[in-house]
Design an enzyme around this catalytic site. Sequence first.
Site, PDB file in Angstrom:
ATOM      1  N   GLY A 315       9.505   5.043   4.363  1.00 60.80           N
ATOM      2  CA  GLY A 315       9.309   5.168   3.171  1.00 60.80           C
ATOM      3  C   GLY A 315       8.173   4.577   2.294  1.00 60.80           C
ATOM      4  N   LYS A 320       3.124   3.637 -10.524  1.00 62.93           N
ATOM      5  CA  LYS A 320       2.556   3.891 -11.828  1.00 62.93           C
ATOM      6  C   LYS A 320       3.332   4.370 -12.782  1.00 62.93           C
ATOM      7  CE  LYS A 320      -2.558   3.950 -10.923  1.00 62.93           C
ATOM      8  NZ  LYS A 320      -2.957   2.575 -11.510  1.00 62.93           N
ATOM      9  N   ALA A 323       2.938   8.510 -17.264  1.00 63.28           N
ATOM     10  CA  ALA A 323       1.640   8.938 -18.032  1.00 63.28           C
ATOM     11  C   ALA A 323       0.486   8.491 -17.001  1.00 63.28           C
ATOM     12  CB  ALA A 323       1.405   8.216 -19.202  1.00 63.28           C
ATOM     13  N   TYR A 378       9.396   7.242  -7.056  1.00 67.32           N
ATOM     14  CA  TYR A 378       9.956   6.606  -6.065  1.00 67.32           C
ATOM     15  C   TYR A 378      11.950   6.600  -6.358  1.00 67.32           C
ATOM     16  CZ  TYR A 378      11.996   2.604  -3.073  1.00 67.32           C
ATOM     17  OH  TYR A 378      12.677   2.024  -2.172  1.00 67.32           O
TER      18      TYR A 378
END
Length: 472
Positions: A315, A320, A323, A378
């Site tokens: 994985g 972030k 937006a 994630y």
Amino acid sequence: MGNFYETMLNSGMGRKVLGSVGLPTPIELNRYSASQTTFLEGNVLVGTAKNGELISDIVRNLGDSDAKIFFPSAALTASEIVKAGSDHSVKVTQVECAKGMKEKFNVVIFDASSIEDGEGLTQLYTFFNPIMRSLTSNARVIVLGRPHMKAANGEKAAAMRALEGFTRSISKEIGKKSSTSQVAYIEEGAEKQMDSTVRFLASAKSAYVAGQVIHVRKSEEVQYPDWHKPLAGKVALVTGASRGIGESIARTLSRDGATVLGLDIPPAEADLNKVMSEIGGELLLADISSKEAPAQIAAKLKEMGGADIVVHNAGITRDKTLANMPQHWWDMTIAINLSAEEHINNELFATTTINSGASIICVSSMNGIAGQMGQTNYAASKAGVIGYVQYMADELAEKNITINAVAPGFIETAMTDAIPFMTREVGRRLNSLSQGGKPVDVAETIAFFANPASSGVTGNVVRVCGQSLVGA
């Protein structure tokens, strides 16, 4: 535990300093050792509600251990436990359970399966109240019940669901002693499938599993294999096997007797080759998100006799806030963490590369349960893994294949070592055991799912997090 904090804990002055500023000084967790002859040593206290339905199978399991078995002298339940011991030629010793008693217990197992309603829950209090100060450090508390959604009426369902709140709370009360508490729900007719769950939860292999719920359902009966080599003769695929948790999974499955096919991306070839050489495994270099990867994996596993264990561990994170997140980060995370697992499984099914009796284990995450700032991609991918596991359990049960997931919490790896010091130290403490776990803790839980005797354990999501306060 690692680095500065562990150094402090290993000195008397360090522990005094940590205590003076209000920081926890956790007790080191006992973990599996090959020197242990059976899954359990020490003192075990066994109790049951009136007319317990699982007490005979509890005692039967303990008969294969090196434990000394005690039972309380309560008039309503003593005869049931004595009879169970007699039925299985197991010696049980009566003890007067009272506050201040001299006996100390490493494991406490209570059969709550026969509790029918809220009033019957008083039997939990009667049994546990006098003995809570008689638990050793690294103790295990296990409560067994029946699935509440299959109860005959609402009162029974309420009583069984209450066991989850009870055991989670006990786990938080005894966590400071590095002790844990769990509940296992055993479906009627699945009594012979409960062995792997009872033995895992009672053993040192479950050191960082706390406050969890495991469901056991009816399935093909498999006799419990050798404790130290339960995976002998099995072939296991482990993706992302070159380092960290994946490396520990590969080493643990190999320790338990499996032949491991370790997979990772080409840049990890040197690390992967080192691990596979040391454990006598084979390696495959591939990008699991590529179109070619599923066929490559299936072909390699076919050469090895097919897959008995498939561990989807590989994985990535690309963090972030939503937006500010570029779309290719979103797409990449979903492709590797979720879609690749689906595509690989579909190929293995289509080519009959997964053997009957096989186990599929997916690595999810606590953040797939609780969410996390800056991890919408994630968390979505890891929540998707949970949904996939829960949906596929019934479908795969018809093929005699189990599928489960682990959701790690704060596990000490090179990745966590890179976290800023204070953030890292806080992260370690936000669980009932007040410490971080180790990669082997995740690996041990995966090995439990992979055990052939876990044929009735499917559709479960077990958090390996020390009972994290986040997402609990």
